[in-house]
Enzyme design. Structure first.
Site, PDB file in Angstrom:
ATOM      1  N   HIS A 160       0.765  -1.368   0.054  1.00 23.77           N
ATOM      2  CA  HIS A 160      -0.199  -0.027   0.008  1.00 23.77           C
ATOM      3  C   HIS A 160       0.917   1.365   0.250  1.00 23.77           C
ATOM      4  CE1 HIS A 160      -3.770  -1.968   0.414  1.00 23.77           C
ATOM      5  NE2 HIS A 160      -3.324  -2.697   1.682  1.00 23.77           N
ATOM      6  N   CYS A 202      -0.550   1.933  -5.276  1.00 23.64           N
ATOM      7  CA  CYS A 202      -1.285   3.041  -5.673  1.00 23.64           C
ATOM      8  C   CYS A 202      -0.358   4.439  -5.617  1.00 23.64           C
ATOM      9  CB  CYS A 202      -2.509   3.320  -4.455  1.00 23.64           C
ATOM     10  SG  CYS A 202      -3.745   2.181  -4.160  1.00 23.64           S
TER      11      CYS A 202
END
EC number: 3.-.-.-
Length: 350
Positions: A160, A202
């Protein structure tokens, strides 16, 4: 004895002539000379996230691990970092197994996975120490990146992230500046020849924005401001199995053989926005070669000149010449075929 002025003039003329001669070398010769510095390949594969709902990140990194190992990079030259071992997670209904697709076709955990950094060993400090060669005293040789000036290094990160950072263990972060500093130290300490930086998270492109080191090629699953999305879920365990970018990257890699002519340039185009949904970012201004002329195996394979023979060979011969004569005089080779089990089924998701 020549006057100093005339001697200096002759030196300048000679230097210019030598420079002109070098610049006129055939392109193929120059390219071959550049490639001659590449002598070995290494891979650093990192899953930085924890917890059961991040199952797909472990599947991501294990799938890349399986691919580079299949193409010839040995475990001794692969550093595998997994923050949460899903194979042993109490929620895993299939203990000792990790899959990257809902059909459960291939157990990517397998029987011969060598995890070098596991659980709470996967920290920003250990990762930076690994890259820069500053591992603590007592660190096992298998946990060190022993690359050199002839090494092509693949760095794959998943987890992440956000604008300019990647989370480790949901408790700390590595920033884009820290990554850039680590790679700069690698270059200054002659720890790589060329480096391929690949990240699936991301806003992944933000992680290579600070790079300034030479011979670095980078690809990211999403641009700044975009999320990287997962591919599909397995209803039987209730979690996503793999991320979209890594899924299509693996689909490409499964068609590559050790002596394939597929190129890095082709690999950089594996996930167009219509299938990835996010926009894949590429940075190649620091890279000296045309990616479309670089074999994919320059990073995902191994340099291993190998001769495969089905002939009977007398290994007790005294010298090399006798050895060659024995091979030439032996019976014609029999045809054989190597069958590699595919990582994906023909129709993964309908």
């Amino acid at each position: 004895m020549l006057p100093k002025g005339l001697l200096l003039l002759l030196i300048i003329i000679y230097s210019c002539a030598a420079e002109h001669e070098t610049s006129m070398l055939p392109e193929a010769y120059v390219d071959a000379a550049q490639r001659s510095t590449h002598t070995n390949n290494w891979a650093v594969l990192v899953d930085a996230s924890r917890f059961w709902f991040n199952y797909r990140h472990v599947a991501n990194v294990l799938s890349i691990y399986r691919s580079v190992k299949r193409l010839g990079i040995p475990d001794s030259q692969i550093i595998l970092m997994i923050a949460d071992d899903m194979a042993c997670n109490a929620r895993n209904p299939r203990p000792g197994q990790v899959y990257n697709n809902a059909n459960q076709h291939i157990n990517v955990y397998g029987d011969d996975v060598e995890v070098d950094y596991r659980g709470y060993e996967v920290t920003v400090e250990n990762f930076v120490r690994l890259l820069t060669g500053r591992t603590q005293n007592g660190t096992a040789r298998s946990k060190k990146l022993l690359s050199d000036a002839g090494s092509n290094v693949l760095i794959y990160l998943t987890g992440h992230g956000g604008d300019g950072f990647l989370k480790f263990q949901d408790s700390e972060e590595i920033t884009s500046q820290e990554l850039a500093d680590g790679i700069q130290q690698m270059w200054e300490k002659k720890r790589y020849n060329e480096l391929f930086f690949m990240v699936d998270t991301c806003q992944a492109a933000s992680l290579y924005e600070k790079f300034t080191s030479p011979n670095v090629l980078a690809v990211a699953s999403s641009l700044v401001g975009e999320d990287s999305l997962s591919h599909h879920v397995d209803p039987s365990i209730g979690v996503y199995m793999i991320d979209r970018y890594t899924y299509y990257a693996l689909e490409f890699l499964e068609k590559v053989q050790p002596f394939s002519k597929r190129t890095i340039g082709e690999f950089l185009q594996v996930c167009p926005k219509r299938v990835c949904i996010s926009t894949v970012g590429v940075r190649k201004d620091l890279y000296r070669r045309d990616p479309h002329k670089v074999p994919i195996t320059d990073f995902f394979g191994a340099i291993r000149p190998t001769r495969v023979s089905t002939d009977r060979i007398n290994v007790t011969l005294a010298n090399e010449e006798d050895f060659v004569n024995e091979v030439v005089q032996s019976e014609p080779r029999k045809q054989f075929k190597i069958i590699l089990e595919p990582q994906f089924t023909a129709e993964l998701i309908k």
